[in-house]
Design an enzyme around this catalytic site. Sequence first.
Site, PDB file in Angstrom:
ATOM      1  N   HIS A  49       0.823  -1.213   0.000  1.00 21.91           N
ATOM      2  CA  HIS A  49       0.000   0.000   0.000  1.00 21.91           C
ATOM      3  C   HIS A  49       0.856   1.262   0.000  1.00 21.91           C
ATOM      4  CE1 HIS A  49       0.550  -0.039   4.466  1.00 21.91           C
ATOM      5  NE2 HIS A  49       0.457   1.270   4.316  1.00 21.91           N
ATOM      6  N   ASP A  92      -0.061  -7.562   1.449  1.00 21.25           N
ATOM      7  CA  ASP A  92       0.439  -6.182   1.523  1.00 21.25           C
ATOM      8  C   ASP A  92       1.965  -6.171   1.648  1.00 21.25           C
ATOM      9  OD1 ASP A  92       0.492  -3.445   1.677  1.00 21.25           O
ATOM     10  OD2 ASP A  92      -0.180  -3.336   3.764  1.00 21.25           O
ATOM     11  N   SER A 150       3.982   2.696   8.032  1.00 22.17           N
ATOM     12  CA  SER A 150       3.650   1.637   7.085  1.00 22.17           C
ATOM     13  C   SER A 150       4.885   1.081   6.409  1.00 22.17           C
ATOM     14  CB  SER A 150       2.708   2.167   6.004  1.00 22.17           C
ATOM     15  OG  SER A 150       1.451   2.467   6.507  1.00 22.17           O
TER      16      SER A 150
END
Length: 260
Positions: free
Chosen positions: A75, A118, A210
């Site tokens: 992402h 992911d 992230s």
Amino acid sequence: MKFLLVFALALATTSAFQHPASIFELREGRIINGYEAYTGLFPYQAGLDITLQDQRRVWCGGSLIDNKWILTAAHCVHDAVSVVVYLGSAVQYEGEAVVNSERIISHSMFNPDTYLNDVALIKIPHVEYTDNIQPIRLPSGEELNNKFENIWATVSGWGQSNTDTVILQYTYNLVIDNDRCAQEYPPGIIVESTICGDTCDGKSPCFGDSGGPFVLSDKNLLIGVVSFVSGAGCESGKPVGFSRVTSYMDWIQQNTGIIF
């Protein structure tokens, strides 16, 4: 530091899980209630300054797994056109080595709604290893079957406690079993390739962390990639979700050509 993805807008039900309002919102942010690191403490830590197709820039973390490869979250690089990679410094936007991405490989089955698969790889020019730049070890042998439950692991990223900071932050989360974690999310979110960390003590990754590393420090072993938190918020005490590295070792080897 605030880590990763907070699923912002709505399933429009009582569920705590929410679809992200945008990828951009998930990537900008910081670690919560972490400790301050120093240069060399996490020599595998990468800072990623990502330029998107619409020319917006977002920040994510990553892990150096080889002198030509960074492992991060899919992402983070969704719609990315380029990445500047910072290595070897605890100070954001500084690096002993600063290089531009040569190639970005997202998992072909990444689902931006559920964050399944992911993971992504960034190829970079060859970097020399130093005291402050070292690869993190990936699972092998019997470790590939280990769920690492009830073990404390370290997560790191450029975050904030109550104030903005440019210094790398870190905290510890206890790995919990997926059945317990799944109670906090709708069906289908917590899967075998997810590894969950308990955040009931208020220490959690959130936006901007992230893609960063989740590591067994005593073994120098990467077990997770920061992926998502509950739509209830980073400080809600809900478990944080990481992509489970053992689930992607074949994919990593196939795309890098590296035998770990």
